[in-house]
Design an enzyme around this catalytic site. Structure first.
Site, PDB file in Angstrom:
ATOM      1  N   HIS A   1      -4.829  -2.331 -12.833  1.00 24.02           N
ATOM      2  CA  HIS A   1      -5.675  -1.668 -13.826  1.00 24.02           C
ATOM      3  C   HIS A   1      -5.127  -1.826 -15.243  1.00 24.02           C
ATOM      4  CE1 HIS A   1      -3.273   2.206 -13.320  1.00 24.02           C
ATOM      5  NE2 HIS A   1      -3.577   2.334 -14.586  1.00 24.02           N
TER       6      HIS A   1
ATOM      7  N   ASP B   1      -2.324  -1.865  -6.418  1.00 24.12           N
ATOM      8  CA  ASP B   1      -2.589  -1.861  -7.860  1.00 24.12           C
ATOM      9  C   ASP B   1      -1.507  -2.621  -8.633  1.00 24.12           C
ATOM     10  OD1 ASP B   1      -3.506  -1.307 -10.381  1.00 24.12           O
ATOM     11  OD2 ASP B   1      -3.752   0.840 -10.059  1.00 24.12           O
TER      12      ASP B   1
ATOM     13  N   SER C   1       1.835   4.039 -15.945  1.00 26.18           N
ATOM     14  CA  SER C   1       1.222   3.040 -15.081  1.00 26.18           C
ATOM     15  C   SER C   1       1.954   1.728 -15.225  1.00 26.18           C
ATOM     16  CB  SER C   1      -0.243   2.834 -15.459  1.00 26.18           C
ATOM     17  OG  SER C   1      -1.038   3.743 -14.774  1.00 26.18           O
TER      18      SER C   1
HETATM   19  N1  ARG Z   1      -5.720   7.424 -12.284  1.00 27.30           N
HETATM   20  C1  ARG Z   1      -5.003   6.260 -12.755  1.00 27.30           C
HETATM   21  C2  ARG Z   1      -4.755   6.401 -14.247  1.00 27.30           C
HETATM   22  O1  ARG Z   1      -4.898   7.448 -14.781  1.00 27.30           O
HETATM   23  C3  ARG Z   1      -5.713   4.993 -12.425  1.00 27.30           C
HETATM   24  C4  ARG Z   1      -6.975   4.747 -13.189  1.00 27.30           C
HETATM   25  C5  ARG Z   1      -7.652   3.445 -12.864  1.00 27.30           C
HETATM   26  N2  ARG Z   1      -8.320   3.463 -11.588  1.00 27.30           N
HETATM   27  C6  ARG Z   1      -9.590   3.914 -11.358  1.00 27.30           C
HETATM   28  N3  ARG Z   1     -10.063   3.902 -10.144  1.00 27.30           N
HETATM   29  N4  ARG Z   1     -10.376   4.365 -12.323  1.00 27.30           N
HETATM   30  O2  ARG Z   1      -4.771   5.539 -15.066  1.00 27.30           O
HETATM   31  N1  GLU Z   2      -2.911   5.804 -14.043  1.00 30.97           N
HETATM   32  C1  GLU Z   2      -2.156   6.390 -15.114  1.00 30.97           C
HETATM   33  C2  GLU Z   2      -1.867   5.401 -16.229  1.00 30.97           C
HETATM   34  O1  GLU Z   2      -2.679   4.568 -16.524  1.00 30.97           O
HETATM   35  C3  GLU Z   2      -0.932   6.977 -14.571  1.00 30.97           C
HETATM   36  C4  GLU Z   2      -1.353   8.148 -13.829  1.00 30.97           C
HETATM   37  C5  GLU Z   2      -0.875   9.409 -14.475  1.00 30.97           C
HETATM   38  O2  GLU Z   2      -1.529   9.926 -15.393  1.00 30.97           O
HETATM   39  O3  GLU Z   2       0.190   9.818 -14.003  1.00 30.97           O
HETATM   40  O4  GLU Z   2      -0.887   5.465 -16.921  1.00 30.97           O
END
Ligand code: ARG
Ligand code: GLU
Length: 689
Positions: free
Chosen positions: A84, A206, A625
């Site tokens: 991502h 990921d 991330s």
């Molecule tokens: N929750 C993770 C973050 O905050 C991954 C986000 C990307 N993935 C998704 N399915 N939207 O960035």
């Molecule tokens: N998916 C998040 C990011 O893009 C990390 C998840 C979180 O907030 O811990 O950094």
């Protein structure tokens, strides 16, 4: 009596600090934590983590793009981050003929590695406490300029810690030739999609692979076919020995933003006003988009990324509210502040502090809520980017010519490719209603008059979309004159409903409203005296940090314990060709059937499988991330990519029993590279133990 309670509570805090895995520590000061880290299983020294004199782990950690982390895993600049995080780059190289998002991408040789305009990585050269120098009159800008001149590609910034009680100079080397080397198909890299986002058990692969290139002198250079792979001072070795519950873990990365020290007033605002409004308005938007997606496969694709973006924070805020309530953070903070006020009462420099802060919050609450409401309603108009600049920028006021000039610059075709006017029309109707629901004083008089003139909010939105010319093809727009653009109903909509700019940029907890911010500096100073046993660490601010904890499951519900490791068997259990988020590549099914896992297979509970993701108790946030997850020997065991949604209040208050970060197991990464991608030659340049 009171003193007795305070002593007991301080003792509780202190013991909590000792067991908790809370903290995002500054690498240059990690020496203060090393004893605690070693007691949990860390085998190396503070110098191994951060050193200015010799190569250390920090030389292998990069700020990837503007908001992710990455890690170097070979002597030839090979880099791992999340899928991502690499998504934009992967997407930009994808066409119908070469659909790398769908099918994945693997460069078969160095010549096939794909350069990316505008993608940079930064490596920290050093960090330095400059608090005293600045207090003695040193000019920040001069410090930064001097640091920039120190080396090729150097950039620097001065960042404040503890609301300006401490300042650090960060010196980075920035590389601008970063090439895409590999990415799994989205059905692996995004497996579970939005459905599983923020969720455990998780099975997302990921990750994506890049390489840093440099000039022949190993210094940063603009893209050139003559550039060569960067030779880092340090790269991470990889451990395939695996993890088990209780093992030490450390995360080295660039967490974006946390607010550990905010007053109860700010928690109250977030929990009871701001988050609920944003969750409600996004629920309405997501309902509209989902319904349109279900009705039309074209819309499903057009709005997939937008839906994911809206849903990501939406889900996170729900976890945050639930977590703050469960932890009783509001009451705990109020109690803490009451005791602080008692302590401060006879100290003239601190006695009135809380009252001043409370008054500032009371003043800031409403105007700030209005800004947040605007961005979640009126400004969620999808067409906004096409007209916003013209309406709001100061250059706009120089004359109407700018309106058409701006329209000529806009890449309308790319925008329209993923745009459905019927969806946006429905979103605007919902936005108007949402704004009205949450804004006590309602629309401005002119805006209300416009609505009334057209016979209500829905009719007005229909009028705007029936009459706008901003959706015409680019050539036709370019034949318009500025007067026509400025009088377009979309322009009028934005001017009427969002005519004034935010007076200043507000952070969502209000703590940076200048009127409040200036009180936080003495408040933090006072807290250190009031609560000397508390383990203080500065809020995350996208500077390099170390977090550490252990591989750990958690009690999800009464009697329901979530174990910390998932496997390929779980992917197969979720596999469903009918459900977009769970439709895995045939290759993965075949590998599962033949059990040809090679060296990546493991024995778990008597069955042969491949590890996929694991949970640990490190404190992380957005920006982490792509961060390396390391074992006690400093070897790479995983790549961080998420938290569980119930952890997300950790940006304000960390709960060691609940808060868990989610990492993709490095063995799954290697398995996918090798067995799915057929790119085992990449593994040959890594140091796999
Ligand atoms: N929750 C993770 C973050 O905050 C991954 C986000 C990307 N993935 C998704 N399915 N939207 O960035
Ligand atoms: N998916 C998040 C990011 O893009 C990390 C998840 C979180 O907030 O811990 O950094």
């Amino acid at each position: 009596m009171k003193k007795g309670i305070l002593t007991v509570l301080t003792a509780v805090f202190a013991s909590l600090a000792a067991v908790a895995d809370e903290g995002m520590w500054l690498p240059s000061l990690i020496g203060e934590r090393i004893k605690d880290m070693r007691s949990k299983g860390f085998r190396l020294t503070a110098e191994d983590i951060y050193s200015v004199n010799k190569a250390s782990m920090k030389d292998a950690v990069v700020l990837f793009g503007r908001g992710c982390t990455g890690e170097i895993v070979s002597a030839e600049g090979l880099l791992l981050t999340n899928h991502h995080c690499g998504y934009g780059a992967i997407q930009s190289h994808s066409t119908l003929d070469h659909d790398y998002l769908t099918y994945g991408f693997w460069a078969r040789s160095r010549d096939e590695e794909l350069p990316n305009e505008r993608l940079t990585v930064r490596i920290l050269v050093r960090m330095e406490d400059v608090t005293d120098r600045i207090a003695a009159g040193a000019d920040k800008l001069k410090l930064i300029q001097a640091a920039r001149a120190e080396g090729p590609g150097y950039d620097a910034s001065v960042e404040e810690m503890y609301y300006g009680n401490q300042s650090f100079l960060f010196v980075y080397q920035e590389f601008s030739d970063v090439r895409l080397v590999g990415a799994p198909p989205s059905s692996i890299g995004k497996f579970g999609g939005d459905t599983d986002n923020w969720i455990w058990p998780r099975h997302t692969g990921d990750f994506s692979v890049f390489r840093i290139y440099a000039g022949r002198d190993n210094n940063p250079a603009a893209y050139s076919p003559d550039n060569v792979p960067y030779r880092p001072r340090r790269h991470f070795a990889i451990s395939t020995r695996g993890v088990k519950e209780g093992d030490f873990t450390m995360i080295y990365g660039f967490p974006g933003s946390t607010q550990q020290y905010i007053l109860s007033d700010a928690v109250d605002y977030v929990q009871n006003l701001s988050d609920p409004m944003k969750i409600d308005l996004r629920t309405r938007r997501l309902d509209i988009i989902s319904a349109a997606q279900e009705a039309d496969p074209k819309v499903r694709i057009q709005y997939a990324a937008k839906h994911a973006g809206i849903a990501n924070a939406w889900k996170k805020w729900q976890g945050e509210v639930a977590g703050l309530k469960r932890m009783n953070t509001l009451a705990a903070k109020r109690d803490y502040e009451r005791r602080f006020a008692e302590w401060a009462a006879d100290k003239p420099e601190y006695a009135g502090l809380l009252d001043s802060m409370r008054a500032a919050y009371a003043r800031g609450r409403e105007p700030y809520f209005h800004q947040e409401l605007l961005s979640e309603s009126i400004r969620s108009l999808e067409l906004y980017p096409l007209v916003r600049h013209g309406v709001l920028s100061s250059s706009w006021r120089r004359g109407e010519d700018d309106a058409i000039a701006e329209q000529r610059r806009i890449k309308r075709a790319a925008f329209l490719k993923d745009y459905d006017p019927a969806v946006d029309r429905a979103l605007v109707k919902s936005a108007l209603r949402g704004f009205a629901d949450y804004c006590p004083e309602g629309f401005s008089a002119e805006a209300q008059a416009e609505i009334d003139r057209h016979g209500g909010m829905d009719a007005y939105a229909d009028y705007v979309f029936d009459h706008t010319r901003m959706l015409l093809p680019q050539e036709e727009i370019e034949r318009l004159d500025s007067a026509a653009v400025v009088s377009d109903p979309i322009y009028r909509f934005v001017v009427l409903f969002d005519g004034k700019r935010a007076p200043e940029y507000y952070r969502r907890n209000l703590s940076n409203i200048s009127d409040i911010e200036r009180w936080y500096r003495p408040y933090l100073r006072a807290l250190r005296a009031f609560d000397p046993d508390r383990a203080f660490f500065p809020d995350a601010n996208l500077t390099l940090r170390v977090a550490y904890g252990t591989v750990a499951g958690y009690e999800y519900a009464d009697g329901e314990y979530h174990t910390p490791q998932t496997t390929l068997d779980g992917i197969i259990a979720k596999d469903n060709p009918e459900i977009y988020d769970y439709d895995i590549p045939q290759r993965l099914r075949d590998l599962y059937a033949s059990k040809e896992y090679g060296r990546w297979g493991v024995e778990i509970d008597g069955r042969r499988t491949v590890p996929v993701c694991f949970l640990a108790s490190n404190q992380t946030t957005g920006g982490n991330s792509g961060s390396p997850v390391l074992n006690g020997r400093g070897e790479l065991i995983g790549i961080n990519f998420d938290r569980t949604w119930r952890s997300t209040m950790s940006d304000i208050a960390f709960d060691p029993t609940i808060c868990r970060n989610i990492a993709v197991d490095i063995r799954y990464v290697l398995f996918v590279i090798d067995k799915v991608g057929g790119a085992g030659y990449l593994i040959d340049e890594m140091e796999v133990r």
